[in-house]
Design a protein around this motif. Structure first.
Motif, PDB file in Angstrom:
ATOM      1  N   ARG A  25       0.827  -1.375  -0.071  1.00 26.89           N
ATOM      2  CA  ARG A  25       0.166   0.068   0.116  1.00 26.89           C
ATOM      3  C   ARG A  25       0.729   1.081   0.424  1.00 26.89           C
ATOM      4  NH1 ARG A  25      -3.701   0.019   5.059  1.00 26.89           N
ATOM      5  NH2 ARG A  25      -4.224   1.894   4.046  1.00 26.89           N
ATOM      6  N   SER A  26       2.114   1.103   0.345  1.00 27.07           N
ATOM      7  CA  SER A  26       2.816   2.632   0.920  1.00 27.07           C
ATOM      8  C   SER A  26       3.319   2.361  -0.342  1.00 27.07           C
ATOM      9  CB  SER A  26       3.966   2.089   2.338  1.00 27.07           C
ATOM     10  OG  SER A  26       3.202   2.082   3.628  1.00 27.07           O
ATOM     11  N   LEU A  27       3.615   1.842  -1.096  1.00 27.16           N
ATOM     12  CA  LEU A  27       5.253   1.819  -2.792  1.00 27.16           C
ATOM     13  C   LEU A  27       3.976   2.642  -2.700  1.00 27.16           C
ATOM     14  CD1 LEU A  27       6.962  -1.164  -3.047  1.00 27.16           C
ATOM     15  CD2 LEU A  27       7.350   0.268  -3.827  1.00 27.16           C
ATOM     16  N   ILE A  28       2.479   1.620  -3.443  1.00 25.86           N
ATOM     17  CA  ILE A  28       1.446   2.557  -4.235  1.00 25.86           C
ATOM     18  C   ILE A  28       1.035   3.776  -4.173  1.00 25.86           C
ATOM     19  CG2 ILE A  28      -0.917   2.170  -5.117  1.00 25.86           C
ATOM     20  CD1 ILE A  28      -0.545  -0.782  -5.133  1.00 25.86           C
ATOM     21  N   ALA A  29       1.609   3.892  -2.407  1.00 28.17           N
ATOM     22  CA  ALA A  29       0.818   5.204  -2.512  1.00 28.17           C
ATOM     23  C   ALA A  29       1.588   6.450  -2.720  1.00 28.17           C
ATOM     24  CB  ALA A  29      -0.113   6.028  -0.979  1.00 28.17           C
ATOM     25  N   ASP A  30       3.321   6.231  -2.139  1.00 29.38           N
ATOM     26  CA  ASP A  30       4.723   7.201  -2.867  1.00 29.38           C
ATOM     27  C   ASP A  30       4.901   7.056  -4.440  1.00 29.38           C
ATOM     28  OD1 ASP A  30       3.802   7.434   0.296  1.00 29.38           O
ATOM     29  OD2 ASP A  30       4.725   5.775   0.411  1.00 29.38           O
ATOM     30  N   THR A  31       4.354   6.274  -4.914  1.00 27.85           N
ATOM     31  CA  THR A  31       5.270   6.230  -5.898  1.00 27.85           C
ATOM     32  C   THR A  31       4.016   6.708  -7.220  1.00 27.85           C
ATOM     33  OG1 THR A  31       4.652   3.870  -6.806  1.00 27.85           O
ATOM     34  CG2 THR A  31       6.822   4.711  -5.300  1.00 27.85           C
ATOM     35  N   PRO A  32       4.103   7.195  -8.328  1.00 35.19           N
ATOM     36  CA  PRO A  32       3.145   7.183  -9.691  1.00 35.19           C
ATOM     37  C   PRO A  32       2.702   6.078  -9.518  1.00 35.19           C
ATOM     38  CG  PRO A  32       5.739   8.091 -10.170  1.00 35.19           C
ATOM     39  CD  PRO A  32       5.996   7.080  -8.778  1.00 35.19           C
ATOM     40  N   LEU A  33       2.306   5.357  -9.132  1.00 34.06           N
ATOM     41  CA  LEU A  33       1.656   4.123  -9.088  1.00 34.06           C
ATOM     42  C   LEU A  33       0.140   4.255  -8.481  1.00 34.06           C
ATOM     43  CD1 LEU A  33       4.158   1.067  -8.389  1.00 34.06           C
ATOM     44  CD2 LEU A  33       2.491   2.087 -10.982  1.00 34.06           C
ATOM     45  N   SER A  34       0.136   5.255  -8.300  1.00 33.25           N
ATOM     46  CA  SER A  34      -1.030   6.053  -7.253  1.00 33.25           C
ATOM     47  C   SER A  34      -2.123   6.545  -8.233  1.00 33.25           C
ATOM     48  CB  SER A  34      -0.946   7.078  -6.335  1.00 33.25           C
ATOM     49  OG  SER A  34      -0.198   8.531  -7.477  1.00 33.25           O
ATOM     50  N   THR A  35      -2.402   5.730  -9.358  1.00 32.98           N
ATOM     51  CA  THR A  35      -3.268   5.525  -9.514  1.00 32.98           C
ATOM     52  C   THR A  35      -4.205   4.185  -9.525  1.00 32.98           C
ATOM     53  OG1 THR A  35      -1.836   4.578 -12.048  1.00 32.98           O
ATOM     54  CG2 THR A  35      -2.575   6.556 -13.063  1.00 32.98           C
ATOM     55  N   TYR A  36      -2.799   3.561  -8.891  1.00 36.47           N
ATOM     56  CA  TYR A  36      -3.583   1.807  -8.230  1.00 36.47           C
ATOM     57  C   TYR A  36      -4.048   2.712  -6.909  1.00 36.47           C
ATOM     58  CZ  TYR A  36      -2.435   0.552 -12.757  1.00 36.47           C
ATOM     59  OH  TYR A  36      -1.847  -0.519 -13.884  1.00 36.47           O
ATOM     60  N   THR A  37      -5.420   1.749  -6.545  1.00 37.03           N
ATOM     61  CA  THR A  37      -6.162   2.098  -5.406  1.00 37.03           C
ATOM     62  C   THR A  37      -4.933   1.816  -4.435  1.00 37.03           C
ATOM     63  OG1 THR A  37      -7.423   1.531  -3.936  1.00 37.03           O
ATOM     64  CG2 THR A  37      -7.212  -0.616  -5.027  1.00 37.03           C
ATOM     65  N   ASP A  38      -4.822   1.952  -3.232  1.00 38.80           N
ATOM     66  CA  ASP A  38      -4.039   1.959  -2.249  1.00 38.80           C
ATOM     67  C   ASP A  38      -5.171   1.082  -1.009  1.00 38.80           C
ATOM     68  OD1 ASP A  38      -4.871   4.497  -1.712  1.00 38.80           O
ATOM     69  OD2 ASP A  38      -3.056   4.775  -0.720  1.00 38.80           O
ATOM     70  N   SER A  39      -6.541   1.602  -1.173  1.00 40.11           N
ATOM     71  CA  SER A  39      -7.562   1.214  -0.089  1.00 40.11           C
ATOM     72  C   SER A  39      -7.045  -0.093   0.584  1.00 40.11           C
ATOM     73  CB  SER A  39      -8.761   1.468   0.157  1.00 40.11           C
ATOM     74  OG  SER A  39      -9.637   0.145  -0.858  1.00 40.11           O
ATOM     75  N   PRO A  40      -6.705  -0.304   2.355  1.00 36.30           N
ATOM     76  CA  PRO A  40      -6.800  -1.778   2.523  1.00 36.30           C
ATOM     77  C   PRO A  40      -8.327  -2.834   2.183  1.00 36.30           C
ATOM     78  CG  PRO A  40      -7.798   0.522   3.778  1.00 36.30           C
ATOM     79  CD  PRO A  40      -6.951   0.917   3.525  1.00 36.30           C
ATOM     80  N   GLY A  41      -9.986  -2.036   1.284  1.00 29.36           N
ATOM     81  CA  GLY A  41     -10.482  -2.666   1.399  1.00 29.36           C
ATOM     82  C   GLY A  41     -10.245  -3.645  -0.011  1.00 29.36           C
TER      83      GLY A  41
END
Lengths: 190, 190
Positions: A25-41
């Motif tokens: 989740r952190s990787l996705i949120a902190d990089t340009p991958l943030s088009t993908y969801t980082d929600s725990p659900g």
DNA sequence: GGCATCATGTAAATCGTTACATGATTGC
DNA sequence: GCAATCATGTAACGATTTACATGATGCC
């Protein structure tokens, strides 16, 4: 069920070593991958799906920590490689461009760098074909569009042109890198 | 529930007159809108949602034909206009670029052409800001990425550059069009 | 009469979103 | 001790996908 792009994203991120759901989740949120969801659900159910498929396995938590790191199984790696080996499809070029770039990005960490040139050729080819169909539409229909519609359409055209230009540059870049590495190998063995 | 982009797409397509679910599906399938779904399982429930909200209403079927054409209500038009008037947000620039272009495309048919220059300024501005954050990431982290990862990242950078270039050209284009229309008005009233 | 196309829908399974909930660990 | 962050989950709701299903209309 057919695994989604998100599932392959997780597999790809695990190529470089075991990671927990929180790490992912952190990787996705902190990089340009943030088009993908980082929600725990989304994350934890996805990891359980992958675990049920046998594509990842969790190591035992150390001591009383709740953290469980997941690592790729051989099956998981094979599934990811099969996904990366798929040809570039017209439909993806038009509708899921980020999926294609994700696949390209994972080629090197998956040890499939030799597939990169062909990928780029196919990518350029399919973008060219789709752009041609856009031009045909433009010639026939654009006059009927309102002004902002025509401009929005032109936006799309420019995006595809930029993609083709990138593919050509990336191929040259890869070739140069290959040459550099070969030279280094030769120098190293001298 | 908050209406999805797909719902606004349908409202926007209805700006130019009443259309049936089948018409809307055909429109989406046969144009570059095909990034959106044209499946009946999405379309008909979506139309019922819009009808329940009071944003569209169906005319009575003529004779025995099953075809029901939907038209925008005043509330529907107002909802669409409110959506079109929203400022360009950073998050959309990064994660939902096609949503922004859809909004831009509907400005003229919604009679909001006067908002187009501001939209383009905001669009360029937000793309510039996001590109700057990408550059920061590139400077700090790119060396740790594998080769294909770096190249994929560069793909993203080029996409944002192309968007900014388009926004500048589109602004000039709009200004020229405005000048042309003014001239035509003057000539027409002479 | 038969075929292509027009036209609208439903059902099951799955997925994603949002919000809620809880507890451990680390640093000050 | 307290706050921030690490860490993992669940529940409710809604939406989408895929497949199935049906019937009308127009044209040859």
């Amino acid at each position: 069920m057919k695994p989604a792009t998100f599932d392959y994203l997780l597999l790809g991120l695990l190529l470089s070593g075991p990671l927990s759901g929180y790490d992912l989740r952190s990787l996705i949120a902190d990089t340009p991958l943030s088009t993908y969801t980082d929600s725990p659900g989304s994350m934890y159910p996805a990891l359980r799906r992958l675990e049920a498929r046998g594509w990842v396995q969790a190591d035992e938590p150390v001591g009383r920590r709740r953290r469980r790191a997941f690592e790729l199984t051989e099956e998981g790696r094979a599934a990811l490689v099969a996904w990366l080996r798929r040809p570039v499809e017209r439909q993806d070029v038009a509708s899921h461009p980020d999926k294609l770039l994700l696949r390209f990005a994972f080629l090197a960490p998956a040890g499939l760098l030799d597939l990169a040139p062909r990928f780029l050729e196919e990518y350029e080819q399919e973008n060219r074909a789709y752009l041609a169909s856009l031009r045909r539409y433009q010639a026939e229909q654009a006059a009927q569009l309102p002004l902002t519609g025509r401009l929005a359409f032109e936006h799309g055209v420019q995006q595809y042109r930029a993609r083709m230009a990138w593919a050509r540059r990336a191929r040259r870049n890869l070739a140069a890198e290959q040459a550099r590495m070969t030279t280094e190998d030769r120098d190293a063995t001298q």
